[in-house]
Write a protein that holds these residues in place. Sequence first.
Motif, PDB file in Angstrom:
ATOM      1  N   LEU B  65       1.371   1.598   3.327  1.00 54.71           N
ATOM      2  CA  LEU B  65       1.875   0.239   3.605  1.00 54.71           C
ATOM      3  C   LEU B  65       3.398   0.526   4.462  1.00 54.71           C
ATOM      4  O   LEU B  65       4.063   1.316   3.723  1.00 54.71           O
ATOM      5  N   ARG B  66       3.724  -0.338   5.341  1.00 51.73           N
ATOM      6  CA  ARG B  66       4.911  -0.261   5.843  1.00 51.73           C
ATOM      7  C   ARG B  66       5.624  -1.336   5.863  1.00 51.73           C
ATOM      8  O   ARG B  66       5.157  -2.362   6.360  1.00 51.73           O
ATOM      9  N   LEU B  67       6.591  -1.511   4.912  1.00 50.68           N
ATOM     10  CA  LEU B  67       7.291  -2.768   4.574  1.00 50.68           C
ATOM     11  C   LEU B  67       8.997  -2.574   4.775  1.00 50.68           C
ATOM     12  O   LEU B  67       9.266  -1.772   5.066  1.00 50.68           O
ATOM     13  N   VAL B  68       9.455  -3.765   5.151  1.00 48.73           N
ATOM     14  CA  VAL B  68      10.834  -3.780   5.343  1.00 48.73           C
ATOM     15  C   VAL B  68      11.689  -3.466   4.168  1.00 48.73           C
ATOM     16  O   VAL B  68      11.359  -3.960   3.190  1.00 48.73           O
ATOM     17  N   LYS B  69      12.560  -2.456   4.252  1.00 53.83           N
ATOM     18  CA  LYS B  69      13.222  -2.061   3.300  1.00 53.83           C
ATOM     19  C   LYS B  69      14.090  -3.268   2.579  1.00 53.83           C
ATOM     20  O   LYS B  69      14.746  -3.796   3.292  1.00 53.83           O
ATOM     21  N   ALA B  70      13.938  -3.239   1.243  1.00 52.25           N
ATOM     22  CA  ALA B  70      14.683  -4.202   0.373  1.00 52.25           C
ATOM     23  C   ALA B  70      14.079  -5.832   0.504  1.00 52.25           C
ATOM     24  O   ALA B  70      15.009  -6.575   0.282  1.00 52.25           O
ATOM     25  N   SER B  71      13.073  -5.530   1.194  1.00 48.49           N
ATOM     26  CA  SER B  71      12.577  -7.274   1.246  1.00 48.49           C
ATOM     27  C   SER B  71      11.857  -7.565  -0.025  1.00 48.49           C
ATOM     28  O   SER B  71      11.839  -6.507  -0.778  1.00 48.49           O
ATOM     29  N   GLU B  72      11.438  -8.843  -0.067  1.00 47.41           N
ATOM     30  CA  GLU B  72      10.875  -9.243  -1.321  1.00 47.41           C
ATOM     31  C   GLU B  72       9.824  -8.574  -1.689  1.00 47.41           C
ATOM     32  O   GLU B  72       9.448  -8.211  -2.810  1.00 47.41           O
ATOM     33  N   ASP B  73       8.980  -8.154  -0.771  1.00 43.65           N
ATOM     34  CA  ASP B  73       7.763  -7.472  -0.924  1.00 43.65           C
ATOM     35  C   ASP B  73       7.913  -6.192  -1.579  1.00 43.65           C
ATOM     36  O   ASP B  73       7.229  -5.437  -2.365  1.00 43.65           O
ATOM     37  N   ASP B  74       8.905  -5.446  -0.691  1.00 41.68           N
ATOM     38  CA  ASP B  74       9.428  -4.109  -1.175  1.00 41.68           C
ATOM     39  C   ASP B  74       9.646  -3.981  -2.664  1.00 41.68           C
ATOM     40  O   ASP B  74       9.545  -3.166  -3.201  1.00 41.68           O
ATOM     41  N   LYS B  75      10.686  -5.083  -3.113  1.00 39.89           N
ATOM     42  CA  LYS B  75      10.974  -5.168  -4.429  1.00 39.89           C
ATOM     43  C   LYS B  75       9.887  -5.307  -5.429  1.00 39.89           C
ATOM     44  O   LYS B  75       9.925  -4.645  -6.450  1.00 39.89           O
ATOM     45  N   ARG B  76       9.040  -6.020  -5.080  1.00 35.45           N
ATOM     46  CA  ARG B  76       7.957  -6.172  -6.062  1.00 35.45           C
ATOM     47  C   ARG B  76       7.209  -4.986  -6.022  1.00 35.45           C
ATOM     48  O   ARG B  76       6.696  -4.831  -7.238  1.00 35.45           O
ATOM     49  N   LEU B  77       6.827  -4.336  -4.851  1.00 29.32           N
ATOM     50  CA  LEU B  77       5.999  -3.324  -5.280  1.00 29.32           C
ATOM     51  C   LEU B  77       6.950  -2.074  -5.665  1.00 29.32           C
ATOM     52  O   LEU B  77       6.225  -1.313  -6.318  1.00 29.32           O
ATOM     53  N   ASN B  78       8.068  -2.221  -5.620  1.00 31.76           N
ATOM     54  CA  ASN B  78       8.888  -0.986  -6.238  1.00 31.76           C
ATOM     55  C   ASN B  78       8.780  -1.273  -7.841  1.00 31.76           C
ATOM     56  O   ASN B  78       8.820  -0.259  -8.600  1.00 31.76           O
ATOM     57  N   GLU B  79       8.692  -2.509  -8.415  1.00 30.94           N
ATOM     58  CA  GLU B  79       8.612  -2.716  -9.772  1.00 30.94           C
ATOM     59  C   GLU B  79       7.405  -2.024 -10.197  1.00 30.94           C
ATOM     60  O   GLU B  79       7.267  -1.232 -11.197  1.00 30.94           O
ATOM     61  N   THR B  80       6.080  -2.142  -9.580  1.00 38.12           N
ATOM     62  CA  THR B  80       5.000  -1.614  -9.936  1.00 38.12           C
ATOM     63  C   THR B  80       5.163  -0.021  -9.901  1.00 38.12           C
ATOM     64  O   THR B  80       4.636   0.525 -10.913  1.00 38.12           O
ATOM     65  N   PHE B  81       5.646   0.487  -8.845  1.00 34.33           N
ATOM     66  CA  PHE B  81       6.116   1.741  -8.838  1.00 34.33           C
ATOM     67  C   PHE B  81       6.842   2.469 -10.001  1.00 34.33           C
ATOM     68  O   PHE B  81       6.388   3.241 -10.462  1.00 34.33           O
ATOM     69  N   GLU B  82       7.753   1.823 -10.220  1.00 36.75           N
ATOM     70  CA  GLU B  82       8.743   2.175 -11.400  1.00 36.75           C
ATOM     71  C   GLU B  82       7.984   2.064 -12.778  1.00 36.75           C
ATOM     72  O   GLU B  82       8.047   3.046 -13.803  1.00 36.75           O
ATOM     73  N   LEU B  83       7.299   0.990 -12.843  1.00 40.61           N
ATOM     74  CA  LEU B  83       6.350   0.824 -14.058  1.00 40.61           C
ATOM     75  C   LEU B  83       5.510   2.043 -14.488  1.00 40.61           C
ATOM     76  O   LEU B  83       5.258   2.690 -15.343  1.00 40.61           O
ATOM     77  N   TRP B  84       5.003   2.454 -13.085  1.00 41.57           N
ATOM     78  CA  TRP B  84       3.766   3.537 -13.213  1.00 41.57           C
ATOM     79  C   TRP B  84       4.709   4.868 -13.708  1.00 41.57           C
ATOM     80  O   TRP B  84       4.271   5.873 -14.467  1.00 41.57           O
ATOM     81  N   LYS B  85       5.665   5.025 -12.948  1.00 42.80           N
ATOM     82  CA  LYS B  85       6.502   6.456 -13.123  1.00 42.80           C
ATOM     83  C   LYS B  85       6.927   6.466 -14.585  1.00 42.80           C
ATOM     84  O   LYS B  85       6.987   7.620 -15.111  1.00 42.80           O
ATOM     85  N   LYS B  86       7.378   5.168 -14.979  1.00 43.02           N
ATOM     86  CA  LYS B  86       8.012   5.313 -16.677  1.00 43.02           C
ATOM     87  C   LYS B  86       6.954   5.073 -17.569  1.00 43.02           C
ATOM     88  O   LYS B  86       7.192   5.072 -18.886  1.00 43.02           O
ATOM     89  N   ARG B  87       5.539   5.066 -17.296  1.00 44.82           N
ATOM     90  CA  ARG B  87       4.558   5.334 -18.225  1.00 44.82           C
ATOM     91  C   ARG B  87       4.473   3.651 -19.009  1.00 44.82           C
ATOM     92  O   ARG B  87       4.196   3.596 -20.058  1.00 44.82           O
TER      93      ARG B  87
END
Lengths: 132, 153
Positions: B65-87
């Motif tokens: 996926l190619r999203l605009v950095k720091a956009s709303e979609d980027d922030k939301r997917l980053n939450e999922t990414f961080e949750l996975w990383k932190k178990r």
Amino acid sequence: MLKFLLKSGKKLEIDIAPIETGLALYRAILIECKGAGLDLTVAEDDTILSLLLKNKEACLNVLSSENVLEAIKDCCAKVVYDKQRFTMDVFNKIENRKDFFPTMMLVAIENIRPFFEEPHIILDNIQSQFLN
Amino acid sequence: MADAYTAQDTLQITDFQGSFTLSDFAEGTVAELAANNELATVTTGYNGNGLGAHNEPGRQRVLTLRLVKASEDDKRLNETFELWKKRDMRFKPIKCNFTKNVAHSDGNVTHDTIECYFGLPTGVPAVSTDTTGNVEQVVSIYTFTFADYKRII
């Protein structure tokens, strides 16, 4: 994501727009109502229709406003109609045009609703007119 | 082999917070669903006998996926990414629902949808700084691998 089934049978999916966009819509509506003599008092025998008729000038101002239409379109970045991302081209098809106003109305209601506390009896009643 | 999507297509993702429609796209091909494994292994035996076996990892799809950095979609997917990383136990594998609309000469439109299930983040969105006008530095590139998919037409 909010999902609706329109009277035509088409599915409408709405993601609420960011606060700045929603607020711009709310303000655009208020600007159109300003000076139109808005009367929001509700008597015991009032119906939704009588409330709308009491405020018909404000309603007509809002419905005919280019600024309100543009503000609603700005809220449509994450709206999906019949599995197609919202664009005016989608409604260029004659059979889709009957869904244009219901779509605009539902997007407007759902973006304004979060600014107010429950219950939303008036908004729910208006919304139910467009749903299957 | 990969399916490519542009900003004209309908891209929806379901994460731990529910479904949302992507809209903060970068330029060009904004999403690519690659099938990196074959669905079957076929070989030819003695006298031309056909030998074949299912290859279950062939069901996997890899989403870029190619999203605009720091956009709303980027922030939301980053939450999922961080949750996975932190178990984090709130993490839910994502589901994606990508639709292409194909218009026919008689005016009808066919929805060509690919649904992918059990998506986990497998790539790290890169951070770069470039002074020579490279626009890739303002694009967040996510990679998710899905265990299974279904195409609905």
